[in-house]
Design a protein around this motif. Structure first.
Motif, PDB file in Angstrom:
ATOM      1  N   MET A  33       0.703  -1.064  -0.031  1.00 53.95           N
ATOM      2  CA  MET A  33      -0.190  -0.134  -0.052  1.00 53.95           C
ATOM      3  C   MET A  33       0.974   1.266  -0.068  1.00 53.95           C
ATOM      4  SD  MET A  33      -3.200  -1.126   2.554  1.00 53.95           S
ATOM      5  CE  MET A  33      -2.320  -1.712   3.781  1.00 53.95           C
ATOM      6  N   MET A  34       0.713   2.043  -0.950  1.00 53.23           N
ATOM      7  CA  MET A  34       1.604   3.316  -1.291  1.00 53.23           C
ATOM      8  C   MET A  34       1.425   4.115  -0.132  1.00 53.23           C
ATOM      9  SD  MET A  34       3.510   2.959  -4.158  1.00 53.23           S
ATOM     10  CE  MET A  34       3.869   4.911  -4.292  1.00 53.23           C
ATOM     11  N   ASP A  35       2.397   4.923   0.600  1.00 55.83           N
ATOM     12  CA  ASP A  35       2.407   5.702   1.483  1.00 55.83           C
ATOM     13  C   ASP A  35       1.731   5.158   2.958  1.00 55.83           C
ATOM     14  OD1 ASP A  35       2.668   8.167   2.451  1.00 55.83           O
ATOM     15  OD2 ASP A  35       0.465   8.877   2.219  1.00 55.83           O
ATOM     16  N   ARG A  36       1.504   3.847   2.903  1.00 50.16           N
ATOM     17  CA  ARG A  36       1.258   3.060   4.177  1.00 50.16           C
ATOM     18  C   ARG A  36       2.528   1.956   4.621  1.00 50.16           C
ATOM     19  NH1 ARG A  36      -5.275   2.720   4.277  1.00 50.16           N
ATOM     20  NH2 ARG A  36      -5.686   4.962   3.764  1.00 50.16           N
ATOM     21  N   THR A  37       2.352   1.230   3.755  1.00 51.52           N
ATOM     22  CA  THR A  37       3.318   0.006   4.133  1.00 51.52           C
ATOM     23  C   THR A  37       4.677   0.090   3.966  1.00 51.52           C
ATOM     24  OG1 THR A  37       2.868  -1.084   2.081  1.00 51.52           O
ATOM     25  CG2 THR A  37       1.735  -1.772   3.726  1.00 51.52           C
ATOM     26  N   ASN A  38       5.249   1.429   4.566  1.00 53.32           N
ATOM     27  CA  ASN A  38       6.655   1.789   4.443  1.00 53.32           C
ATOM     28  C   ASN A  38       7.270   1.181   5.464  1.00 53.32           C
ATOM     29  OD1 ASN A  38       6.098   3.217   6.802  1.00 53.32           O
ATOM     30  ND2 ASN A  38       5.838   5.214   5.732  1.00 53.32           N
ATOM     31  N   ARG A  39       8.756   1.112   5.663  1.00 54.92           N
ATOM     32  CA  ARG A  39       9.421   0.414   6.470  1.00 54.92           C
ATOM     33  C   ARG A  39       9.033   0.497   7.965  1.00 54.92           C
ATOM     34  NH1 ARG A  39      15.712   2.398   6.679  1.00 54.92           N
ATOM     35  NH2 ARG A  39      15.461   0.886   8.253  1.00 54.92           N
ATOM     36  N   THR A  92      10.646   0.821 -11.252  1.00 50.41           N
ATOM     37  CA  THR A  92      12.205   0.436 -11.633  1.00 50.41           C
ATOM     38  C   THR A  92      12.758   1.608 -11.921  1.00 50.41           C
ATOM     39  OG1 THR A  92      11.201   0.200 -14.023  1.00 50.41           O
ATOM     40  CG2 THR A  92      11.493  -1.842 -12.875  1.00 50.41           C
ATOM     41  N   GLY A  93      11.953   2.880 -12.496  1.00 48.44           N
ATOM     42  CA  GLY A  93      12.521   4.070 -12.570  1.00 48.44           C
ATOM     43  C   GLY A  93      13.230   4.556 -11.402  1.00 48.44           C
ATOM     44  N   ALA A  94      12.517   4.708 -10.366  1.00 49.05           N
ATOM     45  CA  ALA A  94      12.872   5.018  -9.039  1.00 49.05           C
ATOM     46  C   ALA A  94      14.095   4.344  -8.533  1.00 49.05           C
ATOM     47  CB  ALA A  94      11.890   5.082  -7.842  1.00 49.05           C
ATOM     48  N   ILE A  95      14.183   3.042  -8.855  1.00 46.71           N
ATOM     49  CA  ILE A  95      15.440   2.144  -8.067  1.00 46.71           C
ATOM     50  C   ILE A  95      16.615   2.558  -9.055  1.00 46.71           C
ATOM     51  CG2 ILE A  95      16.221  -0.044  -7.918  1.00 46.71           C
ATOM     52  CD1 ILE A  95      13.494  -0.970  -7.070  1.00 46.71           C
ATOM     53  N   LEU A  96      16.512   2.580 -10.285  1.00 46.08           N
ATOM     54  CA  LEU A  96      17.530   2.574 -11.255  1.00 46.08           C
ATOM     55  C   LEU A  96      18.321   3.907 -11.531  1.00 46.08           C
ATOM     56  CD1 LEU A  96      16.508  -0.012 -13.934  1.00 46.08           C
ATOM     57  CD2 LEU A  96      17.966  -0.451 -12.104  1.00 46.08           C
ATOM     58  N   PHE A  97      17.027   5.105 -11.315  1.00 46.46           N
ATOM     59  CA  PHE A  97      17.756   6.464 -11.697  1.00 46.46           C
ATOM     60  C   PHE A  97      17.414   7.148 -10.376  1.00 46.46           C
ATOM     61  CE2 PHE A  97      15.810   4.699 -15.680  1.00 46.46           C
ATOM     62  CZ  PHE A  97      17.189   4.616 -16.113  1.00 46.46           C
ATOM     63  N   GLY A  98      17.359   6.499  -9.181  1.00 43.96           N
ATOM     64  CA  GLY A  98      16.855   7.561  -7.902  1.00 43.96           C
ATOM     65  C   GLY A  98      17.822   6.812  -6.988  1.00 43.96           C
ATOM     66  N   ASP A  99      17.592   7.316  -5.849  1.00 42.25           N
ATOM     67  CA  ASP A  99      18.148   6.719  -4.461  1.00 42.25           C
ATOM     68  C   ASP A  99      17.745   5.542  -4.042  1.00 42.25           C
ATOM     69  OD1 ASP A  99      19.563   6.571  -2.285  1.00 42.25           O
ATOM     70  OD2 ASP A  99      18.648   8.507  -1.308  1.00 42.25           O
ATOM     71  N   HIS A 100      18.274   4.461  -4.751  1.00 47.11           N
ATOM     72  CA  HIS A 100      17.886   3.168  -4.480  1.00 47.11           C
ATOM     73  C   HIS A 100      18.117   2.895  -3.181  1.00 47.11           C
ATOM     74  CE1 HIS A 100      22.348   1.601  -5.575  1.00 47.11           C
ATOM     75  NE2 HIS A 100      21.455   0.744  -4.702  1.00 47.11           N
ATOM     76  N   LYS A 101      19.265   3.062  -2.396  1.00 45.69           N
ATOM     77  CA  LYS A 101      19.345   2.825  -1.129  1.00 45.69           C
ATOM     78  C   LYS A 101      18.341   3.178  -0.354  1.00 45.69           C
ATOM     79  CE  LYS A 101      24.265   2.069  -0.791  1.00 45.69           C
ATOM     80  NZ  LYS A 101      25.557   2.797  -1.350  1.00 45.69           N
ATOM     81  N   ARG A 102      17.875   4.330  -0.526  1.00 48.66           N
ATOM     82  CA  ARG A 102      16.566   5.061   0.309  1.00 48.66           C
ATOM     83  C   ARG A 102      15.320   4.123   0.025  1.00 48.66           C
ATOM     84  NH1 ARG A 102      12.844   8.884   0.056  1.00 48.66           N
ATOM     85  NH2 ARG A 102      13.515   9.457  -2.258  1.00 48.66           N
ATOM     86  N   HIS A 103      14.934   3.949  -1.317  1.00 45.13           N
ATOM     87  CA  HIS A 103      13.899   3.219  -1.672  1.00 45.13           C
ATOM     88  C   HIS A 103      13.892   1.774  -1.498  1.00 45.13           C
ATOM     89  CE1 HIS A 103      12.114   6.431  -4.100  1.00 45.13           C
ATOM     90  NE2 HIS A 103      13.153   6.487  -4.719  1.00 45.13           N
ATOM     91  N   LEU A 104      14.810   1.112  -1.262  1.00 44.14           N
ATOM     92  CA  LEU A 104      14.814  -0.355  -0.877  1.00 44.14           C
ATOM     93  C   LEU A 104      15.084  -0.533   0.685  1.00 44.14           C
ATOM     94  CD1 LEU A 104      16.424  -1.803  -4.284  1.00 44.14           C
ATOM     95  CD2 LEU A 104      14.141  -1.425  -3.540  1.00 44.14           C
ATOM     96  N   PHE A 134      15.558  -1.487   4.632  1.00 43.63           N
ATOM     97  CA  PHE A 134      14.710  -2.087   5.182  1.00 43.63           C
ATOM     98  C   PHE A 134      15.328  -2.837   6.551  1.00 43.63           C
ATOM     99  CE2 PHE A 134      15.158  -6.495   4.505  1.00 43.63           C
ATOM    100  CZ  PHE A 134      15.859  -6.689   3.283  1.00 43.63           C
ATOM    101  N   ASP A 135      14.772  -3.115   7.529  1.00 41.43           N
ATOM    102  CA  ASP A 135      15.451  -3.718   8.701  1.00 41.43           C
ATOM    103  C   ASP A 135      15.041  -5.190   8.768  1.00 41.43           C
ATOM    104  OD1 ASP A 135      16.063  -2.273  11.598  1.00 41.43           O
ATOM    105  OD2 ASP A 135      15.379  -4.432  11.825  1.00 41.43           O
ATOM    106  N   THR A 136      16.098  -5.686   9.102  1.00 39.06           N
ATOM    107  CA  THR A 136      16.240  -7.485   8.868  1.00 39.06           C
ATOM    108  C   THR A 136      14.808  -7.747   9.637  1.00 39.06           C
ATOM    109  OG1 THR A 136      17.625  -7.620  10.540  1.00 39.06           O
ATOM    110  CG2 THR A 136      18.441  -7.903   8.290  1.00 39.06           C
ATOM    111  N   SER A 137      14.485  -7.262  10.681  1.00 38.17           N
ATOM    112  CA  SER A 137      13.473  -7.691  11.546  1.00 38.17           C
ATOM    113  C   SER A 137      12.131  -7.845  10.570  1.00 38.17           C
ATOM    114  CB  SER A 137      13.154  -6.919  12.766  1.00 38.17           C
ATOM    115  OG  SER A 137      12.386  -5.541  12.124  1.00 38.17           O
ATOM    116  N   GLU A 138      12.114  -6.872   9.203  1.00 36.11           N
ATOM    117  CA  GLU A 138      10.941  -6.883   8.493  1.00 36.11           C
ATOM    118  C   GLU A 138      10.840  -8.306   7.633  1.00 36.11           C
ATOM    119  OE1 GLU A 138      10.806  -3.407   6.156  1.00 36.11           O
ATOM    120  OE2 GLU A 138      11.994  -2.589   7.800  1.00 36.11           O
TER     121      GLU A 138
END
Ligand code: FMN
Length: 332
Positions: free
Chosen positions: A14-20, A42-54, A56-60
């Motif tokens: 869910m966009m804007d909800r199931t964030n980290r 894919t655009g956000a990952i390949l041309f954006g800040d993929h570290k931020r977009h992806l 997560f905490d391993t507890s997830e």
């Protein structure tokens, strides 16, 4: 039947909800439920800040990355990155009807291009070892017969995809907003049940309008898994008995709602330390006391004070002190 035994329940992307922050909080209630990210293009990952977009905490974990895109090579690169980072599954969004997504030729309009979806899935499967799955609807516009959906699933499953999550309502590409497309087209669970009956070798997860665990249990008689969306946001406590009831765990992580909040404090503290704002961190928790005595005060306190620049852990503890901790609070 991997997912049937592994994952009778998932919480929907869910966009804007199931964030980290939501997902980390959900883990104080259920360790086992499969969780999804919001859709990431894919655009956000390949041309954006993929570290931020992806991030997560391993507890997830167990955690699925949902991708939005329609280019096999780009999807494959994103899937590879996600696998390296520790995601447990990659899911392709073939259900979103928003204008922006339609302009990018992905989301639900891909239901009209099953061969392209098959290519996308094949490219991702080639790139990673973790499972690749597809989340789609029962149809769109006038392509909404059961046979249209079956054709879609048959073509895509030839790419080796054996996991499908079906939102049991069609979408209208024009004239309805994404929100209306989640409410107005009627639910047709029978189409999903029939898909499972006619393609028993596939893992079929049903989604749409399911709000309590007794319905989840009923639906599991017809499908391999159930995905819950809005209800898991509007009433996160519904997740609190999932590990024992659906996964056969000996105990659930939190006995009471207060327990869940307290268990989340170290995460909040850690995130505050790296500069996250309190109101972002507490948003997924606002409804944990929904319908309970003190629940409104909790929510109001966090909404009114959580934005202040000095808001911190004490703000949260003050809100918690407004909710009486009684035995009744522990009831589901
Ligand atoms: C705020 C919101 C954002 C959503 N974002 C996504 C998304 O990013 N990807 C997706 O596949 N579905 C998305 N959905 C749809 C849900 O995953 C789910 O299919 C839908 O809400 C129906 O399930 P429910 O009746 O249990 O909520 C979103 C739903 C909501 C309410």
């Amino acid at each position: 039947m991997r997912r049937a035994t592994e994952h009778p329940l998932s919480v929907a992307p869910m966009m804007d909800r199931t964030n980290r922050h939501y997902r980390a909080f959900a883990r104080t209630l259920t360790r086992r439920t499969l969780l999804y990210t919001e859709m990431v293009t894919t655009g956000a990952i390949l041309f954006g800040d993929h570290k931020r977009h992806l991030a997560f905490d391993t507890s997830e974990n167990p955690l699925v990355l949902q991708l939005g895109g329609d280019e096999p090579e780009a999807l494959a690169r994103c899937a590879r990155l996600a696998e390296e980072l520790g995601y447990d599954e990659i899911n392709l969004n073939v259900g979103c009807p928003s204008d922006r997504v339609q302009r990018g030729n992905f989301g639900v309009c891909l239901m009209g291009q099953p061969e392209l979806v098959a290519k996308c899935v094949a490219a991702m499967r080639e790139a990673v070892k973790v499972p690749v799955s597809v989340k789609h609807r029962i149809g769109f516009d006038d392509k909404d017969n059961y046979e249209d959906m079956l054709h879609f699933v048959d073509v895509v499953s030839q790419s080796g995809c054996d996991r499908f999550t079906v939102h049991a309502r069609k979408a209208w590409l024009q004239g309805l907003s994404p929100k209306q497309n989640r409410n107005i087209p009627p639910l047709r669970y029978e189409d999903v049940h029939r898909l499972k009956r006619e393609r028993p070798e596939l893992l079929i997860e049903i989604n749409g309008g399911i709000t309590d665990l007794s319905t989840v249990q009923k639906e599991l008689k017809h499908s391999d898994g159930v995905m819950v969306g809005r209800a898991a946001w509007d009433n996160p406590w519904m997740l609190a008995r999932v590990d024992t009831l659906l996964y056969g765990a000996e105990a659930d992580p939190a006995k009471t709602r207060h327990d869940a909040v307290r268990a989340h404090l170290p995460y909040i503290e850690r995130m505050l330390d790296v500069g996250e704002r309190l109101h972002h961190l507490t948003r997924p928790m606002l409804l944990i006391f929904a319908g309970q005595p003190g629940g409104k005060k909790w929510r109001r306190h966090l909404s009114e004070h959580g934005h202040a620049s000095e808001a911190g852990l004490q703000t949260l503890l003050d809100a918690l002190a407004l909710v009486p901790e009684t035995l009744r609070q522990s009831a589901a």
